[in-house]
Scaffold this motif. Structure first.
Motif, PDB file in Angstrom:
ATOM      1  N   UNK A 104      -5.115  -3.835 -12.065  1.00  0.00           N
ATOM      2  CA  UNK A 104      -5.956  -4.266 -10.976  1.00  0.00           C
ATOM      3  C   UNK A 104      -6.743  -3.140 -10.333  1.00  0.00           C
ATOM      4  N   UNK A 105      -6.698  -1.919 -10.902  1.00  0.00           N
ATOM      5  CA  UNK A 105      -7.425  -0.804 -10.334  1.00  0.00           C
ATOM      6  C   UNK A 105      -6.790  -0.231  -9.090  1.00  0.00           C
ATOM      7  N   UNK A 106      -5.533  -0.538  -8.823  1.00  0.00           N
ATOM      8  CA  UNK A 106      -4.865  -0.069  -7.616  1.00  0.00           C
ATOM      9  C   UNK A 106      -4.036   1.172  -7.905  1.00  0.00           C
ATOM     10  N   UNK A 252       3.639 -14.068  -2.661  1.00  0.00           N
ATOM     11  CA  UNK A 252       2.783 -13.156  -3.431  1.00  0.00           C
ATOM     12  C   UNK A 252       3.565 -12.456  -4.538  1.00  0.00           C
ATOM     13  N   UNK A 253       4.796 -12.012  -4.211  1.00  0.00           N
ATOM     14  CA  UNK A 253       5.591 -11.272  -5.193  1.00  0.00           C
ATOM     15  C   UNK A 253       6.017 -12.152  -6.350  1.00  0.00           C
ATOM     16  N   UNK A 254       6.500 -13.351  -6.037  1.00  0.00           N
ATOM     17  CA  UNK A 254       6.915 -14.265  -7.102  1.00  0.00           C
ATOM     18  C   UNK A 254       5.763 -14.673  -7.996  1.00  0.00           C
ATOM     19  N   UNK A 255       4.597 -14.922  -7.387  1.00  0.00           N
ATOM     20  CA  UNK A 255       3.433 -15.302  -8.189  1.00  0.00           C
ATOM     21  C   UNK A 255       3.010 -14.158  -9.102  1.00  0.00           C
ATOM     22  N   UNK A 256       3.052 -12.936  -8.600  1.00  0.00           N
ATOM     23  CA  UNK A 256       2.657 -11.786  -9.421  1.00  0.00           C
ATOM     24  C   UNK A 256       3.632 -11.574 -10.580  1.00  0.00           C
ATOM     25  N   UNK A 257       4.945 -11.595 -10.276  1.00  0.00           N
ATOM     26  CA  UNK A 257       5.948 -11.306 -11.302  1.00  0.00           C
ATOM     27  C   UNK A 257       5.953 -12.377 -12.390  1.00  0.00           C
ATOM     28  N   UNK A 258       5.994 -13.631 -11.998  1.00  0.00           N
ATOM     29  CA  UNK A 258       6.048 -14.711 -12.992  1.00  0.00           C
ATOM     30  C   UNK A 258       4.716 -14.812 -13.742  1.00  0.00           C
ATOM     31  N   UNK A 259       3.616 -14.679 -13.027  1.00  0.00           N
ATOM     32  CA  UNK A 259       2.320 -14.749 -13.696  1.00  0.00           C
ATOM     33  C   UNK A 259       2.119 -13.614 -14.678  1.00  0.00           C
ATOM     34  N   UNK A 278       1.549 -20.899 -13.714  1.00  0.00           N
ATOM     35  CA  UNK A 278       2.934 -20.444 -13.818  1.00  0.00           C
ATOM     36  C   UNK A 278       3.277 -19.481 -12.686  1.00  0.00           C
ATOM     37  N   UNK A 279       2.319 -18.607 -12.343  1.00  0.00           N
ATOM     38  CA  UNK A 279       2.538 -17.704 -11.225  1.00  0.00           C
ATOM     39  C   UNK A 279       2.676 -18.441  -9.910  1.00  0.00           C
ATOM     40  N   UNK A 280       1.873 -19.478  -9.708  1.00  0.00           N
ATOM     41  CA  UNK A 280       1.988 -20.282  -8.489  1.00  0.00           C
ATOM     42  C   UNK A 280       3.368 -20.931  -8.392  1.00  0.00           C
ATOM     43  N   UNK A 281       3.863 -21.462  -9.500  1.00  0.00           N
ATOM     44  CA  UNK A 281       5.199 -22.059  -9.498  1.00  0.00           C
ATOM     45  C   UNK A 281       6.263 -21.024  -9.166  1.00  0.00           C
ATOM     46  N   UNK A 282       6.123 -19.822  -9.715  1.00  0.00           N
ATOM     47  CA  UNK A 282       7.082 -18.759  -9.406  1.00  0.00           C
ATOM     48  C   UNK A 282       7.023 -18.350  -7.947  1.00  0.00           C
ATOM     49  N   UNK A 283       5.817 -18.282  -7.379  1.00  0.00           N
ATOM     50  CA  UNK A 283       5.689 -17.939  -5.971  1.00  0.00           C
ATOM     51  C   UNK A 283       6.292 -19.001  -5.066  1.00  0.00           C
TER      52      UNK A 283
END
Length: 371
Positions: A104-106, A252-259, A278-283
């Motif tokens: 993500x350029x971060x 935010x963390x769950x969506x990032x990790x699962x996605x 899938x990320x939304x479901x994880x979040x």
């Protein structure tokens, strides 16, 4: 007997450039001691300079050196203003390899450091003197309003009045904390009127556009942040703020990790290509789990099933808030709202999911355990 003319061969050969043929239909002389006749390419006026071709008629041809030659890989010699001469081009330095970028350029290390620092400020202000956190919210509102109005002015030439927005935003947060939602709504209305009056000092062109942006800014940043101040005003205000922050962060963390691990189906490819269903479901799952645990443990009279509902709703609104600001940034043609927080962007880049989640969490807490 007439005189025999002298052989012009040596004189003509002496006047030739490079020993080549003088006329197009003339064959070159055979090399001494050679068994083959080498036919040179005829000099024509329609030769296009390029690889292996002379840059102008009569110029010598320089064949490309073999790969093992020291000159291999260097640019060719462009033609100079004097025929038969070439001007060498200075060798360009080889490009240096670029360091790999973070996802993500971060800057991941800077992002973690800033996140830890912000967490320490929040915890210290919440549990040392509760009212100190109110000033943290006011400062975030003022900076967020400045970032949004600055980007609107830079990218769209929209001049939303900054002074009445900052003053009105601070007033909304303060009245929401000490007097409740009615006074906060009144402050929002008065801020809108102040924006209209303040803009009258400028020429009338684009007046409607500017005050519309100003009213939107007043609602989007300070008014939504007022619900954080109203959560803080409760007897167990610090615990409610902790619940609100953790369920949003877990979304935010769950969506990032699962996605990142399992994401395949894009959620909104035209708005945020990195988000997946899938990320939304994880979040949602992680936010519901955190909500159930915290609601049961730290909120007076709270139940785990209430935490499940609260966590699920918070995850949905956090995602919608993130997508909403992504739409704004895409419309403005920018990646971040600011550069105040290294590794994160600006204040608004951290408030994007918190702002729309605040009224939902406040409303559910008021319905479940009272305000």
């Amino acid at each position: 007997m007439p005189p025999v003319p002298a052989d012009p061969g040596p004189a003509r050969e002496a006047g030739r450039l490079g020993g080549g043929p003088l006329f197009r239909d003339e064959q070159p002389p055979a090399a001494p001691g050679g068994g083959e006749t080498v036919v040179l390419r005829a000099i024509t006026d329609d030769v296009t300079p390029g690889a292996g071709a002379p840059p102008f008629p009569g110029a010598p041809v320089h064949p490309a050196p073999p790969p093992s030659h020291p000159a291999a890989g260097f640019p060719p010699y462009p033609p100079s203003s004097h025929p038969g001469q070439e001007t060498p081009v200075a060798a360009q330095p080889a490009p240096q390899p670029q360091p790999p970028k973070q996802r993500g350029g971060r800057n991941l290390q800077a992002a973690i450091g800033v996140g830890v620092g912000l967490g320490a400020v929040i915890v210290a202000s919440l549990f040392v003197v509760k009212a100190l956190f109110l000033f943290v919210v006011m400062a975030a509102v003022a900076v967020g309003v400045w970032e949004l109005t600055s980007r609107l002015s830079e990218r769209k030439q929209i001049k939303a009045p900054l002074v009445p927005l900052v003053v009105g935003g601070v007033a909304m947060v303060a009245t929401g904390y000490w007097a409740g939602i009615q006074w906060a709504a009144a402050s929002l209305a008065l801020t809108g009127l102040a924006v209209m009056v303040w803009r009258m000092a400028e020429p009338p062109e684009n007046y409607l556009r500017d005050i519309t942006a100003g009213v939107f800014t007043a609602f989007y940043v300070p008014f939504l942040a007022t619900f954080v101040a109203m959560m803080l005003a409760a007897d167990d205000g610090p615990q409610r703020i902790v619940l609100f922050l953790i369920v949003t962060i877990c979304s935010d963390t769950g969506a990032y990790a699962v996605g990142y691990k399992f994401g395949k189906t894009k959620l909104a490819p035209t708005i945020s290509p990195g988000k997946t269903r899938e990320g939304l479901a994880g979040g949602i799952a992680l936010s519901m789990l955190a909500g159930a645990v915290l609601m049961q443990l730290i909120i007076d009279d709270g139940s785990w099933w209430q935490g499940l509902i609260l966590g699920g709703c918070a995850a949905v609104t956090a995602t919608l808030g993130d997508l909403g600001e992504s739409m704004i940034k895409r419309d403005l043609g920018i990646k971040d709202m600011g550069t105040l927080l290294p590794g994160h962007g600006g204040i608004m880049d951290r408030l994007d999911s918190l702002l729309p989640t605040a009224p939902v969490v406040w409303l559910l807490l008021a319905a479940f355990v009272g305000s």
